[in-house]
Design a protein around this motif. Structure first.
Motif, PDB file in Angstrom:
ATOM      1  N   PHE A  15      -3.336  -7.992  -3.495  1.00  0.00           N
ATOM      2  CA  PHE A  15      -3.290  -6.587  -3.876  1.00  0.00           C
ATOM      3  C   PHE A  15      -4.619  -5.913  -3.600  1.00  0.00           C
ATOM      4  N   ARG A  16      -5.720  -6.594  -3.926  1.00  0.00           N
ATOM      5  CA  ARG A  16      -7.041  -6.034  -3.660  1.00  0.00           C
ATOM      6  C   ARG A  16      -7.271  -5.835  -2.167  1.00  0.00           C
ATOM      7  N   GLN A  17      -6.779  -6.743  -1.341  1.00  0.00           N
ATOM      8  CA  GLN A  17      -6.968  -6.621   0.108  1.00  0.00           C
ATOM      9  C   GLN A  17      -6.190  -5.432   0.688  1.00  0.00           C
ATOM     10  N   PHE A  18      -5.013  -5.178   0.171  1.00  0.00           N
ATOM     11  CA  PHE A  18      -4.163  -4.128   0.720  1.00  0.00           C
ATOM     12  C   PHE A  18      -4.158  -2.845  -0.113  1.00  0.00           C
ATOM     13  N   ARG A  19      -4.982  -2.819  -1.144  1.00  0.00           N
ATOM     14  CA  ARG A  19      -4.997  -1.660  -2.034  1.00  0.00           C
ATOM     15  C   ARG A  19      -5.328  -0.373  -1.283  1.00  0.00           C
ATOM     16  N   TYR A  20      -6.414  -0.322  -0.549  1.00  0.00           N
ATOM     17  CA  TYR A  20      -6.808   0.905   0.138  1.00  0.00           C
ATOM     18  C   TYR A  20      -5.887   1.272   1.296  1.00  0.00           C
ATOM     19  N   PRO A  21      -5.452   0.325   2.113  1.00  0.00           N
ATOM     20  CA  PRO A  21      -4.475   0.705   3.140  1.00  0.00           C
ATOM     21  C   PRO A  21      -3.165   1.243   2.547  1.00  0.00           C
ATOM     22  N   LEU A  22      -2.707   0.688   1.416  1.00  0.00           N
ATOM     23  CA  LEU A  22      -1.500   1.187   0.772  1.00  0.00           C
ATOM     24  C   LEU A  22      -1.704   2.595   0.214  1.00  0.00           C
ATOM     25  N   ILE A  23      -2.858   2.835  -0.394  1.00  0.00           N
ATOM     26  CA  ILE A  23      -3.156   4.176  -0.897  1.00  0.00           C
ATOM     27  C   ILE A  23      -3.180   5.167   0.257  1.00  0.00           C
ATOM     28  N   ALA A  24      -3.822   4.800   1.370  1.00  0.00           N
ATOM     29  CA  ALA A  24      -3.877   5.673   2.550  1.00  0.00           C
ATOM     30  C   ALA A  24      -2.472   5.933   3.093  1.00  0.00           C
TER      31      ALA A  24
END
Length: 129
Positions: A6-15
């Motif tokens: 989740f931490r790895q994909f948190r920012y790409p998912l938010i974007a």
């Protein structure tokens, strides 16, 4: 392990979610925006032979700009009485812009009435479809 993913994909998912929201908002605004009327510019030359062209066709709702150019040796104007439009008197080699909104359909005569009465041969038709 799922917390690390989740931490790895948190920012790409938010974007991704922000991008989708912006695209959706843009699409909704585009559907509800009314389009401005089309703008149409035509040149009318006043020569010793009369108006060239002597028939103009435009669409209802258009914003019309008529560039009127006097190439004759006498002063003339362009008047559309039914639409309460008239250019100023143009001396030889002068030009002017007459702008209006074509807000009703019909056929309207235009004339040169610079001396106060319609001049013979200086007439035409404006058709709003």
């Amino acid at each position: 392990m799922s917390s690390l993913r989740f931490r790895q994909f948190r920012y790409p998912l938010i974007a991704l979610f922000v991008t989708i929201a912006l695209l959706w908002t843009h699409h909704q605004n585009r559907l509800h925006t009314s389009f401005a009327a089309a703008s149409r510019t035509q040149t009318v030359t006043i020569s010793s032979a009369g108006f060239l062209p002597n028939r103009l066709a435009i669409r209802e709702g258009d914003l019309v700009s008529l560039m009127i150019v006097n190439t004759d040796t006498r002063p003339h104007n362009l008047a559309i009485r039914e639409l309460n439009l008239a250019s100023t008197e143009l001396k030889p080699t002068q030009s002017t812009m007459l702008q209006f909104s074509a807000d009703r359909k019909g056929q309207f005569s235009f004339v040169s009435d610079s001396p106060g009465y319609p001049e013979t041969g200086f007439q035409g038709t404006l058709v709003i479809e």
